[in-house]
Write a protein that holds these residues in place. Structure first.
Motif, mmCIF file in Angstrom:
data_model
loop_
_atom_site.group_PDB
_atom_site.id
_atom_site.type_symbol
_atom_site.label_atom_id
_atom_site.label_comp_id
_atom_site.label_asym_id
_atom_site.label_seq_id
_atom_site.Cartn_x
_atom_site.Cartn_y
_atom_site.Cartn_z
ATOM 1 N N ALA A 144 0.804 -1.141 0.069
ATOM 2 C CA ALA A 144 0.038 0.036 0.037
ATOM 3 C C ALA A 144 1.059 1.318 -0.247
ATOM 4 O O ALA A 144 0.643 2.088 -0.800
ATOM 5 N N LEU A 145 1.858 1.261 0.944
ATOM 6 C CA LEU A 145 2.662 2.472 0.875
ATOM 7 C C LEU A 145 3.572 2.439 -0.268
ATOM 8 O O LEU A 145 3.787 3.846 -0.922
ATOM 9 N N LYS A 146 3.795 1.460 -0.993
ATOM 10 C CA LYS A 146 4.696 1.620 -1.942
ATOM 11 C C LYS A 146 3.934 2.125 -3.357
ATOM 12 O O LYS A 146 4.215 3.118 -3.982
ATOM 13 N N ALA A 147 2.768 1.700 -3.283
ATOM 14 C CA ALA A 147 1.950 2.228 -4.580
ATOM 15 C C ALA A 147 1.510 3.535 -4.263
ATOM 16 O O ALA A 147 1.685 4.440 -5.207
ATOM 17 N N PHE A 148 1.563 4.018 -2.806
ATOM 18 C CA PHE A 148 0.991 5.392 -2.435
ATOM 19 C C PHE A 148 2.234 6.272 -2.947
ATOM 20 O O PHE A 148 2.209 7.339 -3.424
ATOM 21 N N ALA A 149 3.483 5.916 -2.273
ATOM 22 C CA ALA A 149 4.650 6.671 -2.702
ATOM 23 C C ALA A 149 4.957 6.938 -4.193
ATOM 24 O O ALA A 149 5.068 8.132 -4.706
ATOM 25 N N LEU A 150 4.537 6.010 -5.024
ATOM 26 C CA LEU A 150 4.775 5.919 -6.353
ATOM 27 C C LEU A 150 3.620 7.272 -6.808
ATOM 28 O O LEU A 150 4.013 7.907 -7.955
ATOM 29 N N GLY A 151 2.588 6.741 -6.522
ATOM 30 C CA GLY A 151 1.288 7.807 -6.866
ATOM 31 C C GLY A 151 1.783 9.254 -6.554
ATOM 32 O O GLY A 151 1.723 10.045 -7.373
ATOM 33 N N ILE A 152 2.189 9.409 -5.310
ATOM 34 C CA ILE A 152 2.719 10.997 -4.970
ATOM 35 C C ILE A 152 3.765 11.291 -5.936
ATOM 36 O O ILE A 152 3.723 12.471 -6.495
ATOM 37 N N LEU A 153 4.556 10.662 -6.324
ATOM 38 C CA LEU A 153 5.620 10.988 -7.140
ATOM 39 C C LEU A 153 5.240 11.256 -8.486
ATOM 40 O O LEU A 153 5.679 12.313 -9.171
ATOM 41 N N LYS A 154 4.292 10.435 -8.880
ATOM 42 C CA LYS A 154 3.722 10.747 -10.301
ATOM 43 C C LYS A 154 2.961 12.049 -10.245
ATOM 44 O O LYS A 154 3.051 12.980 -11.151
ATOM 45 N N ILE A 155 2.221 12.160 -9.344
ATOM 46 C CA ILE A 155 1.367 13.577 -9.044
ATOM 47 C C ILE A 155 2.125 14.523 -9.161
ATOM 48 O O ILE A 155 1.812 15.693 -9.915
ATOM 49 N N CYS A 156 3.229 14.788 -8.370
ATOM 50 C CA CYS A 156 4.301 15.593 -8.348
ATOM 51 C C CYS A 156 4.852 15.741 -9.879
ATOM 52 O O CYS A 156 4.860 16.861 -10.335
ATOM 53 N N ASP A 157 5.407 14.689 -10.432
ATOM 54 C CA ASP A 157 5.997 14.833 -11.725
ATOM 55 C C ASP A 157 4.923 15.368 -12.793
ATOM 56 O O ASP A 157 5.343 16.429 -13.498
ATOM 57 N N ILE A 158 3.764 15.075 -12.692
ATOM 58 C CA ILE A 158 2.608 15.532 -14.018
ATOM 59 C C ILE A 158 2.434 17.025 -13.413
ATOM 60 O O ILE A 158 2.377 17.874 -14.413
ATOM 61 N N ALA A 159 2.049 17.486 -12.216
ATOM 62 C CA ALA A 159 1.735 18.767 -11.830
ATOM 63 C C ALA A 159 3.136 19.686 -12.295
ATOM 64 O O ALA A 159 2.884 20.784 -12.726
ATOM 65 N N ARG A 160 4.399 19.221 -12.001
ATOM 66 C CA ARG A 160 5.501 19.980 -12.381
ATOM 67 C C ARG A 160 5.482 20.296 -14.052
ATOM 68 O O ARG A 160 5.861 21.346 -14.409
ATOM 69 N N GLU A 161 5.410 19.093 -14.409
ATOM 70 C CA GLU A 161 5.308 19.192 -15.993
ATOM 71 C C GLU A 161 4.494 20.098 -16.691
ATOM 72 O O GLU A 161 4.434 21.156 -17.361
ATOM 73 N N LYS A 162 3.031 20.062 -15.938
ATOM 74 C CA LYS A 162 2.024 20.909 -16.335
ATOM 75 C C LYS A 162 2.396 22.596 -16.154
ATOM 76 O O LYS A 162 2.334 23.411 -16.976
ATOM 77 N N VAL A 163 2.849 22.797 -15.086
ATOM 78 C CA VAL A 163 3.284 24.020 -14.572
ATOM 79 C C VAL A 163 4.354 24.680 -15.333
ATOM 80 O O VAL A 163 4.523 25.937 -15.756
ATOM 81 N N ASN A 164 5.433 23.740 -15.576
ATOM 82 C CA ASN A 164 6.467 24.330 -16.563
ATOM 83 C C ASN A 164 5.723 24.506 -17.795
ATOM 84 O O ASN A 164 6.407 25.632 -18.439
ATOM 85 N N LYS A 165 5.016 23.603 -18.357
ATOM 86 C CA LYS A 165 4.436 24.001 -19.891
ATOM 87 C C LYS A 165 3.801 25.136 -19.811
ATOM 88 O O LYS A 165 3.825 26.013 -21.102
ATOM 89 N N ALA A 166 2.917 25.326 -18.965
ATOM 90 C CA ALA A 166 2.088 26.562 -19.097
ATOM 91 C C ALA A 166 2.715 28.022 -18.801
ATOM 92 O O ALA A 166 2.565 28.938 -19.412
ATOM 93 N N THR A 193 -0.849 3.354 -11.585
ATOM 94 C CA THR A 193 -2.476 3.449 -11.503
ATOM 95 C C THR A 193 -3.065 2.103 -11.054
ATOM 96 O O THR A 193 -3.722 1.861 -10.183
ATOM 97 N N GLY A 194 -2.268 1.343 -11.830
ATOM 98 C CA GLY A 194 -2.757 -0.276 -11.702
ATOM 99 C C GLY A 194 -2.323 -0.760 -10.231
ATOM 100 O O GLY A 194 -3.160 -1.479 -9.707
ATOM 101 N N MET A 195 -1.438 -0.469 -9.912
ATOM 102 C CA MET A 195 -0.694 -0.677 -8.510
ATOM 103 C C MET A 195 -1.884 -0.092 -7.336
ATOM 104 O O MET A 195 -2.259 -0.834 -6.422
ATOM 105 N N LEU A 196 -2.226 1.083 -7.539
ATOM 106 C CA LEU A 196 -2.975 1.749 -6.698
ATOM 107 C C LEU A 196 -4.284 0.921 -6.757
ATOM 108 O O LEU A 196 -4.850 0.873 -5.598
ATOM 109 N N LYS A 197 -4.681 0.576 -8.099
ATOM 110 C CA LYS A 197 -6.191 -0.119 -7.965
ATOM 111 C C LYS A 197 -6.018 -1.387 -7.296
ATOM 112 O O LYS A 197 -6.933 -1.907 -6.785
ATOM 113 N N ASP A 198 -4.960 -1.994 -7.468
ATOM 114 C CA ASP A 198 -4.777 -3.357 -6.615
ATOM 115 C C ASP A 198 -4.858 -3.267 -5.269
ATOM 116 O O ASP A 198 -5.739 -3.971 -4.551
#
Lengths: 706, 118
Positions: A144-166, A193-198
């Protein structure tokens, strides 16, 4: 002279801290005593320095051991070991498996808090990456924690990419630095997302198995476990939904925006459950006796201290868990609003949407999402429409220029087409920038609005030339029609809007002093709004002319169409609003002048500047605009001189005049059909202003200050 | 890098401090010693146990020292980032936080500024 050789003490003490290179070639000799005694010989205030090094250079030095400047100091003052993830695992200071439910809930909530603090403009190193788990999710054994940690990282990564792009952020909004952290790039979005879903499914089973059954005696322990499983389930699901929504925003199809909207709505439904279960998580061990930061398992606020630049604000204050849920709630609300933009098709509507959205001072993530939704990869609006077509539509909607009318001979004239196409192409960049400006934070917007006026001034010039060329073409074919000042009117309208916005934002940002109000209000009421109204009515007239021609053509063929049908003029609302605003500003202007007459406005003793200097500075950006021509201070003084009236009005007359303006504004606004919040907002101001100025006109409470 | 020479021939306005140094007769020896250390590497330990290494640029009567291109080294124990210096740039160490000052031996040999017995 006491001289210590660089002997034992060094090797034992700090020798280890010195890299090989230093160690090898340097034979350090202690000169402390000699140095200090030499220093004593210097006179008070004397600096001993190299020729090329002066006081000026010295000023930019950071002061060591100063808590405000010395970021390295803090790590040394804390009486605990600062361990990184691997070391913490080795020392068993941190668990990577068999975490209890309260531990998991606590860690996740703290992570959410860190995420928000980052989005509010702190550095990643001081927020999300104070969580040791996200440094290397591969080492986590708890799924659970592993999936969560990866999820948070992905959220950060996408958010950062979006902000940079805009690219609508400044350093005060957002820290894009990643300090070389790995943002889970070795795992795909789909896998996460698969891991989180599992994990989610697994937790759902647990939730079900601990659920109370009818007629069964409830064991309080099982009940608590049930609650905790449910809390964990909600958090994992929330992470997954948020991540999936952000992924949806990265897709190019417009349909995915609607999907994102649905996802964040689902996430919002979980928030109340998350809020009520915050207390299930472990709290940080508050050992704040020595001003130390509270420590949570898995978190080490100082782990990245060495990565920060020499001077850096010490601790990022991570927001409280209770506030976290409320913040997410608002963030989701904003994201939902952003998604609505795709329902607006008209360029003017979109511009208004951006203005309105920006008025709530939204966070950098939602601002960026709006930008990237509007112009996908900087090419097409919502990924489907060309900016040029949007501009043509806007022109048609605003002034209906003959050249863009299907019924006009110019429509298929290739020369006219060339003219209008190149003009529209030239328009698209400034308009994109204008929309981008509205993505910036409020303070930066003002600055940028001032600059973009230059670009619009150039456009204005071109618009007038194109108008003239088209007109001469048109009268050759259809002498009864005109093509005068169509495009020019449209650009002028935007020019005026920008100028008004520029001046109004000065009030919002509290830039003007009280004694400056009167000329700002004067400029707005007597000048900008007056121009805006005449521009709007010109556009309206041009629309009507165009419609009349169309009607005649239609009538020629079939006289079916009834003339009775009176359409609501599309611009009537805007004309009404600018009338109301003009009256409001005129009222304010007269009130300010009257207050000044009564000596109620505190005026500074101008020493280094004067009113003229201030005036010039306030309206400086308008100098680049040709139409409307800037009003210079001398002109302003002449135009606003009260002596030209005979007899010159006293303050009571002015109060009365002001109250009439407010009354007029009130009257106009009350007659607006279906008032929106904006109308109601000004009405709320107009009414009391009307009453107060009326009272003042009657000499009531002359001695008080407003 | 040559040791700054305090002899004349410099534009007067450029450095007022230099002038004072030359004027102050009796303690010029101490000044000269410090002058020779300018732009040399120096290692300073501070009261909290950290060590800074950088170019000696400036000092005053209270022994406040400015180091250029300074690097910060933590004390050897209880830290995980052993040996990795942190770049600070221009740093001023207040005199009362200076625990010890060291210079490189060969420089001292060259300049003969400080009696070195090793």
């Amino acid at each position: 002279m006491v001289m210590k050789s660089s002997g034992e003490e060094d090797d034992a003490g700090w020798g280890l801290g010195i890299p090989e290179k230093m160690k090898n070639n340097a034979n350090w000799v202690d000169i402390t005593h000699d140095f200090k005694s030499s220093c004593k010989e210097l006179s008070l205030g004397e600096l001993l320095h190299d020729m090329l090094f002066g006081l000026f250079e010295a000023m930019s030095a950071i002061e060591m051991m100063d808590p405000k400047m010395d970021a390295g100091m803090i790590g040394n003052q804390v009486n605990r070991k600062v361990l990184n993830f691997e070391q913490a695992i080795k020392e068993h200071a941190i668990k990577v498996k068999d975490l209890s439910l309260p531990e998991l809930i606590g860690i996740m909530d703290t992570c959410f808090c860190c995420l928000i603090t980052w989005l509010e403009g702190h550095s990643l190193a001081q927020t999300v990456f104070t969580c040791l788990y996200v440094h290397n999710p591969d080492l986590i054994e708890e799924p659970a924690l592993k999936a969560f940690a990866l999820g948070i990282l992905k959220i950060c990564d996408i958010a950062r990419e979006k902000v940079n792009k805009a690219a609508v952020f400044e350093e005060e909004d957002f820290q894009a630095m990643t300090y070389g952290f790995r943002m889970a790039n070795n795992v795909t979005d789909l896998r996460v997302t698969g891991m989180l879903k599992d994990v989610e499914d697994e937790l759902q089973r647990k939730v079900k198995s601990t659920r109370s059954r009818q007629g069964e005696q409830r064991n309080p322990e099982v009940e608590l476990e049930h609650q905790q499983y449910l809390a964990l389930f909600n958090r994992i699901k929330f992470t997954r939904l948020l991540l999936t929504a952000l992924i949806a925003f990265t897709k190019k199809e417009t349909s995915s925006v609607g999907e994102a909207q649905k996802l964040v709505a689902q996430a919002a439904d979980l928030l109340s459950a998350i809020h009520s279960s915050v207390q299930h998580g472990i709290q940080s061990q508050n050992d704040t006796t020595k001003g130390d930061h509270p420590i949570m398992m898995g978190f080490e606020p100082l782990v990245n201290q060495r990565l920060l630049p020499p001077t850096f604000p010490r601790y990022a204050k991570i927001i409280k868990r209770e506030d976290m849920v409320a913040y997410f709630g608002k963030l989701i609300e904003r994201i939902k609003t952003v998604c609505d933009v795709i329902n607006t098709t008209n360029l003017h509507g979109i511009l208004d949407f951006f203005c309105e959205f920006s008025e709530q001072s939204p966070c950098v993530l939602s601002r960026s999402l709006l930008q990237t939704t509007f112009l996908i990869d900087n090419k097409k609006v919502f990924g489907t429409h060309l900016m040029q077509d949007m501009i043509k539509d806007a022109l048609r909607y605003f002034v209906s220029p003959p050249v863009l009318s299907y019924k006009c001979c110019l429509f298929n004239n290739h020369q006219a087409k060339d003219y209008i196409d190149s003009f529209v192409t030239h328009c698209s960049r400034p308009f994109c920038s204008l929309i981008q400006i509205h993505g910036h934070n409020r303070a930066r917007q003002r600055d940028k609005l001032g600059h973009i006026l230059e670009e619009f001034a150039t456009l204005q010039d071109e618009a007038e030339k194109v108008d003239a060329a088209l007109h001469s073409l048109l009268i050759k074919y259809e002498p009864q029609r005109q093509h005068l000042a169509c495009l020019g009117t449209w650009i002028l309208y935007h020019n005026l809007r920008i100028m008004i916005q520029y001046l109004l934002s000065g009030f919002e940002l509290e830039l003007y002093s009280m004694h400056e109000y009167y000329y700002v209000y004067w400029y707005l009421s007597e000048f900008l709004y007056a121009w805006l109204m005449s521009t709007l009515s010109r556009a309206d007239a041009s629309q009507m002319a165009e419609e009349r021609i169309l009607e005649e053509q239609v009538k020629g063929r079939s006289s079916k169409k009834s003339k009775k049908k009176k359409k609501v003029r599309p611009l009537s609302k805007e004309i009404t609003m600018s009338q109301a605003y003009q009256n409001m500003c005129a009222g304010m202007y007269k009130t300010m002048v009257a207050l000044d007459m009564d000596g109620k406005v505190h005026k500074p003793q101008f020493e280094l500047d004067s009113e003229q200097v201030r005036y010039k500075h306030r309206f400086a950006p308008f100098n680049s605009v040709v139409t409307p021509p800037p009003v210079h201070y001398i002109q302003f003084k002449e135009m606003s001189d009260l002596k030209k009236y005979n007899p010159a009005p006293g303050s009571a007359d002015l109060y009365l005049a002001a109250s009439k303006h407010f009354q007029q504004a009130k009257f106009i606004l009350e007659n607006v059909p279906s008032p929106d919040p904006e109308v109601n907002g000004i009405l709320r101001v107009a009414k009391p202003n009307f009453v107060v100025t009326k009272l003042l006109a009657g000499g009531h409470k002359k001695e008080t200050m407003v | 890098m040559s040791v700054t020479n305090t002899s004349g021939g410099k534009p007067q306005k450029k450095n007022a401090q230099m002038a004072t140094i030359e004027e102050n007769g009796p303690s010029t020896h101490a000044r000269e010693k410090l002058q020779r250390l300018l732009n040399k590497n120096m290692r300073i330990r501070m009261t909290d146990g950290r060590t800074l290494v950088g170019l000696f640029l400036c000092t005053d009567r209270d022994c406040n020292i400015i180091l250029g291109s300074a690097q910060e080294f933590l004390k050897s124990k209880d830290t995980f980032s052993q040996g990795e210096p942190r770049v600070l740039g221009l740093a001023m160490i207040p005199g009362h936080h200076v625990v010890s000052i060291e210079a490189e031996a060969d420089i001292l040999d060259d300049t003969q500024a400080f009696g070195v017995n090793h």
